[in-house]
Scaffold this active site. Structure first.
Site, short mmCIF file in Angstrom:
data_model
loop_
_atom_site.label_atom_id
_atom_site.label_comp_id
_atom_site.label_asym_id
_atom_site.label_seq_id
_atom_site.Cartn_x
_atom_site.Cartn_y
_atom_site.Cartn_z
N LYS A 115 35.25 38.29 13.48
CA LYS A 115 34.60 39.60 13.61
C LYS A 115 35.19 40.67 12.69
CE LYS A 115 32.52 39.22 18.16
NZ LYS A 115 32.93 37.89 18.64
N GLU A 137 29.07 48.99 19.86
CA GLU A 137 28.91 48.52 21.24
C GLU A 137 29.77 47.28 21.37
OE1 GLU A 137 26.84 47.53 18.82
OE2 GLU A 137 27.21 45.40 19.15
N SER A 403 35.76 29.64 14.88
CA SER A 403 35.51 31.09 14.84
C SER A 403 36.63 31.97 15.39
CB SER A 403 34.19 31.40 15.54
OG SER A 403 34.20 30.95 16.88
C1 LIG Z 1 32.03 37.01 19.21
C2 LIG Z 1 32.42 35.61 18.98
C3 LIG Z 1 31.46 34.60 18.76
C4 LIG Z 1 29.98 34.83 18.84
O1 LIG Z 1 29.45 35.71 17.91
P1 LIG Z 1 28.62 35.22 16.65
O2 LIG Z 1 28.00 36.47 16.15
O3 LIG Z 1 27.61 34.22 17.13
O4 LIG Z 1 29.56 34.61 15.70
C5 LIG Z 1 31.90 33.32 18.48
N1 LIG Z 1 33.23 33.02 18.43
C6 LIG Z 1 34.17 33.97 18.66
C7 LIG Z 1 35.60 33.58 18.60
C8 LIG Z 1 33.79 35.29 18.95
O5 LIG Z 1 34.75 36.21 19.18
#
Ligand SMILES: *Cc1c(COP(=O)(O)O)cnc(C)c1O
Length: 425
Positions: A115, A137, A403
């Protein structure tokens, strides 16, 4: 940020646009996307679109952002061979089956997930636009923390709208944001969660867009947000491509990512959409496929308008947005970015869902085989990837977009794992 211009010669009516050329001038990805907002937001969105169009070709901006990503956020993140996870998948398959699994380590980014890539991009853009105030948000607080972090680094005022119920559940993230100087506004209306926080942020922006930039957290919302967030997150895929060429001697055969709003998936997929790579998105299958028990709009929803654009949405027959459930707060959203809807209908990306239980099992398998505690969101991708890799040939390569890290989920995940009999301590 990234340009992949050019056209294919199609059969029939002349040049067919490449799949990477979306969105069009109206912000449409095929039939999806667009701008479905109150009149007062049309002008600020148009201003943003025009400004971004110039900025994406501005070398000084791109250099400055790359420097921030490198020195502040810790990019490039590694592409790591997961040898023990690969062996776990290959066990019992014979000599020829079971692809090598690689991990794109977004969990190593500052603040613990992808993010921050988008938050830094949008906050630097806000500064260039002359806006001194930023709003956002947040649901679980991860996007709020990333935005508060970027604002502190760049010297911008930051206001984060968060449902009062979410503030209570995610008290640690509220404190993190406040320690970095952000104002967190608990939203008391409705169900006191993300949807209500989003409405409140929109309302703020309607009256404040002269001085304020709204930092959206995923590839959702009205045009140009899905495009802007995708472009900033594409650094994940651009790096993955270069690292694959170096480490694998070519591009990977498959890429797997979890899909909430869809930003980490879009970021790693986009630089590969015109290439011969199989792409897999994994949604939250929750407890079951019954309404209200999952968060899988691409697998189980239908086209509809939510938060400013047309995409797949979980909705009842009369168009009411349905309740959602996932063990992971970051996937717990009834909509999804319009570009994913386009990729789904075009058959470019295959979407599936992993259940809460499957995600928790995969979180433990990755932790025990590799020493990496991933986020519960990410664990959905890990589960699907293990199945996909098992169906591939031994000489092939699969990349998982890792992610985020799982520290934020340890309390909740261990409680759920004990309940499900997966974990004893
Ligand atoms: C917020 C988040 C997501 C989901 O958001 P996307 O916009 O689909 O990437 C996925 N993995 C993690 C670790 C997150 O913090």
């Amino acid at each position: 940020m990234i340009s992949q211009q050019g056209t294919h010669e199609g059969v029939g009516k002349g040049p067919v646009p490449r799949i990477s050329e979306a969105p069009d001038m109206e912000g449409r990805f095929g039939e999806y996307g667009g701008v479905f907002v109150p009149e007062t937001l049309i002008a600020p969105l148009r201003e943003l679109d025009e400004f971004y169009e110039k900025l994406r070709h501005d070398d000084a901006f791109v250099d400055q952002l790359r420097e921030l990503w490198a020195s502040f956020a810790g990019r490039p993140t590694p592409l790591q061979f997961a040898s023990r996870l690969t062996r776990l998948v290959q066990k019992g398959l014979g000599q020829k089956r079971g692809a090598s699994i690689w991990l794109k380590r977004e969990d190593l980014c500052h603040t613990g997930a992808h993010k921050i890539n988008n938050a830094l991009g949008q906050c630097l853009m806000a500064k260039k636009m002359g806006k001194k105030r930023v709003i956002a948000e947040t649901g679980a607080g991860q996007h709020g923390v990333a935005t508060a972090t970027a604002c502190a680094q760049l010297g911008l005022d930051c206001v984060v709208y968060m449902g009062a119920e979410d503030c209570r559940r995610q008290a640690l993230n509220v404190t993190r944001m406040r320690m970095m100087g952000a104002t967190v506004v608990p939203v008391e209306g409705g169900t006191r969660t993300l949807k209500d926080a989003t409405n409140e942020a929109m309302r703020d922006w309607m009256g404040s867009s002269e001085t304020t930039h709204y930092v959206l957290g995923s590839v959702v919302g009205p045009h140009p947000f899905p495009m802007i967030v995708r472009d900033f997150q594409s650094i994940i895929g651009i790096e993955t491509k270069g690292q694959s060429l170096r480490h694998l001697g070519g591009i990977p055969d498959a890429i797997v990512a979890c899909v909430g709003g869809g930003s980490n998936a879009a970021g790693i997929f986009y630089p590969f959409v015109d290439e011969k790579v199989k792409l897999f998105g994994v949604e939250a299958g929750g407890r079951s496929s019954e309404p209200g028990e999952h968060a899988a709009p691409l697998c189980l929803g239908s086209p509809g308008v939510l938060h400013g654009s047309l995409s797949y949405v979980l909705q009842s027959a009369d168009g009411q947005t349905e309740a959602v459930h996932s063990c992971s707060a970051g996937l717990d959203y009834p909509g999804v970015g319009p570009e994913h809807a386009y990729w789904k209908d075009a058959g470019r990306v295959k979407y599936s869902a992993a259940t809460d239980r499957e995600a928790m099992e995969a979180m433990l398998e990755l932790a025990r085989s590799e020493g990496i505690l991933c986020a519960l969101e990410t664990a959905h991708a890990v589960h699907a990837a293990m199945g996909i890799a098992a169906d591939m040939d031994r000489e092939q390569n699969l990349v998982i977009c890792l992610s985020g890290r799982g520290d934020k989920d340890v309390d909740e995940a261990s409680r759920l794992m004990r309940e499900a009999g997966l974990f004893k301590d």
